[in-house]
Design an enzyme around this catalytic site. Structure first.
Site, mmCIF file in Angstrom:
data_model
loop_
_atom_site.group_PDB
_atom_site.id
_atom_site.type_symbol
_atom_site.label_atom_id
_atom_site.label_comp_id
_atom_site.label_asym_id
_atom_site.label_seq_id
_atom_site.Cartn_x
_atom_site.Cartn_y
_atom_site.Cartn_z
ATOM 1 N N VAL A 76 -79.749 16.466 -43.514
ATOM 2 C CA VAL A 76 -79.252 15.098 -43.670
ATOM 3 C C VAL A 76 -79.282 14.733 -45.147
ATOM 4 O O VAL A 76 -80.287 14.954 -45.823
ATOM 5 C CB VAL A 76 -80.117 14.091 -42.859
ATOM 6 C CG1 VAL A 76 -79.678 12.663 -43.126
ATOM 7 C CG2 VAL A 76 -80.051 14.388 -41.370
ATOM 8 N N VAL A 100 -85.650 13.684 -39.427
ATOM 9 C CA VAL A 100 -85.076 14.243 -40.655
ATOM 10 C C VAL A 100 -84.321 13.141 -41.425
ATOM 11 O O VAL A 100 -84.414 13.047 -42.655
ATOM 12 C CB VAL A 100 -84.156 15.443 -40.329
ATOM 13 C CG1 VAL A 100 -83.463 15.959 -41.574
ATOM 14 C CG2 VAL A 100 -84.968 16.564 -39.684
ATOM 15 N N ALA A 121 -82.458 13.819 -49.438
ATOM 16 C CA ALA A 121 -81.995 14.677 -48.343
ATOM 17 C C ALA A 121 -83.222 15.207 -47.614
ATOM 18 O O ALA A 121 -84.358 15.049 -48.086
ATOM 19 C CB ALA A 121 -81.167 15.839 -48.879
ATOM 20 N N LYS A 122 -83.030 15.811 -46.489
ATOM 21 C CA LYS A 122 -84.111 16.497 -45.776
ATOM 22 C C LYS A 122 -83.494 17.441 -44.763
ATOM 23 O O LYS A 122 -82.360 17.231 -44.325
ATOM 24 C CB LYS A 122 -85.000 15.484 -45.044
ATOM 25 C CG LYS A 122 -86.427 15.960 -44.875
ATOM 26 C CD LYS A 122 -87.210 15.777 -46.146
ATOM 27 C CE LYS A 122 -88.627 16.295 -45.993
ATOM 28 N NZ LYS A 122 -89.435 15.882 -47.164
ATOM 29 N N GLY A 123 -84.247 18.469 -44.409
ATOM 30 C CA GLY A 123 -83.773 19.398 -43.397
ATOM 31 C C GLY A 123 -84.901 19.753 -42.453
ATOM 32 O O GLY A 123 -86.077 19.496 -42.755
#
Ligand code: NAD
Length: 432
Positions: A76, A100, A121-123
């Site tokens: 994201v 996320v 962002a993040k995953g």
């Protein structure tokens, strides 16, 4: 007396794809801060959702050749206005899209608060990495990298370690990406091993940074750390390093915990022995020289500094009134609920909020990316000096905003971050 912040006017539409308790926490924190600062409605409605979301399912072949598991993964990107996006990659069996997305939003405010040229962002991959062999973990990581390949890039989106991932996982991502483009691209990830272009000090940066901030907060509160006590929840990258650096400042570590439970000694724990035990046995379970307590009991122990450094949603309306600390220093992301925040505020407990408290990690990740793009490595001393300067500036900005506007430290940190993103969005305008 802090200003009472009224709940935001408009309830969040609960039926979005990202909906989850953690995403609602991130949204509601943002909406409260937005209301307090009188953020433009158009900007508020834009920033309350992430810009890009990728949900993938992919096969992971187990060592038992006939077993192929379908796994879910996420990436994201919350805001693309500030520069490339930046954020960790989490491997955990409960990871979901809302979690996320929440972590991506917090990354945006964190980077803006720190004046880093990144959006958030993040995953994540929904899997328990402790149940995978090394070969399985490598296959999973390489396949997931290919699934999100079109979304990441050194000028687009740069992953880093988070819960359940580490330098080795970053090395596999870097190798997979480099194989695809045909040349080495160390700047595709941060938190890499040193020999692949990792930054000296990145591994321990989150804990080190949190302790720099605890020192500044102690100074502000008139607390002498040489005679202080601390309790740390979580004994992974962040928790363990925080405990070690606190002990170096003379703080007595009364209790620590991990997923197996907590250990407590009224005389203070012998940290080197605890670390050696975990290295040999994999967890704190069965540690001989301490009382064994639950993670819930640990949070309510009497201490000066309480450090949640494991999971989200730990300090809630059920236990906030029973906390017996002077300061909560958040290493984890999202450990405190909105209701608990209110109780801590009323009780006068000083909070170093997550987007400030754990910002040391992304700051040294930024340093690593800068060193990779310039192909020039800094010394550990240079890194720590710059980290210290930047964190202290962010602490001062946040404290000043909190005192000037009579708001708590979390709202002050959010307002600082949101304001910078809002200014950038207004300057860039709406395309087309
Ligand atoms: P990690 O995987 O290295 O360690 C996590 C620790 O939490 C382990 O000791 C694990 O046993 C423990 N744990 C797991 N479930 C638990 C439970 N139910 N109760 C108590 N302990 C439990 O992860 P990490 O990198 O140390 O991350 C911890 C937190 O810090 C996360 O919220 C992460 O998002 C945040 N964070 C990490 C970094 C970083 O640089 N690693 C940076 C910023 C924020």
């Amino acid at each position: 007396m802090d200003t009472i912040i009224r709940p935001f006017d408009q309830p969040v539409e609960p039926k979005t794809e990202w909906n989850s308790p953690m995403f609602r926490l991130a949204q509601n924190q943002f909406l409260n801060a937005a209301q307090f600062m009188g953020l433009d409605d158009n900007l508020r409605d834009r920033l309350v959702f992430p810009q890009r979301t990728l949900l993938v399912s992919f096969p992971c072949r187990r060592d038992e050749y006939s077993e192929v598991e379908t796994v879910f993964g996420y990436r994201v990107q919350h805001v693309l206005t500030m520069g490339p996006t930046k954020g960790g990659l989490r491997y955990h069996e409960d990871v979901n899209l809302g979690e996320v997305a929440a972590l991506a939003m917090w990354m945006t405010w964190k980077c803006a608060l720190m004046h880093l040229p990144f959006g958030g962002a993040k995953g994540g991959v929904r899997i328990d990495p402790s149940k995978l062999s090394r070969a399985e973990l490598q296959r999973l990581t390489r396949r997931f990298t290919m699934e999100i390949f079109s979304m990441i890039g050194p000028d687009k989106d740069i992953p880093a370690p988070d819960m359940g991932t580490n330098a080795q996982v970053m090395a596999w991502i870097m190798d997979t990406y480099s194989q695809q483009v045909g040349h080495p691209v160390p700047e595709i990830v941060t938190g890499k091993p040193l020999v692949l272009g990792g930054a000296a000090g990145r591994e321990e940066a989150t804990g080190r940074g949190l302790v720099y901030l605890i020192e500044a907060a102690a100074d502000h509160l008139g607390l002498d750390l040489k005679h202080a006590t601390a309790v740390v929840q979580g004994f992974g990258n962040v928790g363990r390093n925080t405990a070690v650096f606190l002990a170096e400042c003379g703080v007595q570590i009364m209790a620590v915990s991990d997923v197996s439970g907590g250990i407590h000694s009224p005389k203070g724990l012998a940290l080197p022995a605890v670390i050696q035990y975990v290295e040999q046995n994999g967890s704190l379970a069965g540690y001989p020289d301490a009382d064994h307590i639950s993670n819930e009991e640990l949070l309510e122990l009497e201490c000066d500094v309480l450090v949640p450094a494991a999971l989200q949603n730990q300090i809630t309306e059920d236990n906030a009134a029973r906390l017996k600390c002077k300061m909560v220093a958040e290493g984890a992301n999202g450990p405190t609920t909105l209701e608990a925040d209110e109780i801590l505020r009323e009780r006068g407990i000083f909070v170093l909020p997550d987007i400030l408290g754990n910002a040391g990690g992304v700051t040294v990740s930024y340093f690593e990316w800068v060193q990779n793009t310039q192909e020039f490595a800094w010394t550990l001393e240079e890194t720590n000096h710059r980290l210290h300067t930047m964190l202290l500036e962010a602490f001062r900005r946040t404290l000043l905003r909190s005192q000037r506007d009579s708001i708590d430290m979390r709202t002050a940190a959010l307002v600082e971050g949101i304001d910078r993103v809002a200014q950038a969005k207004l300057l860039r305008g709406v395309f087309p």
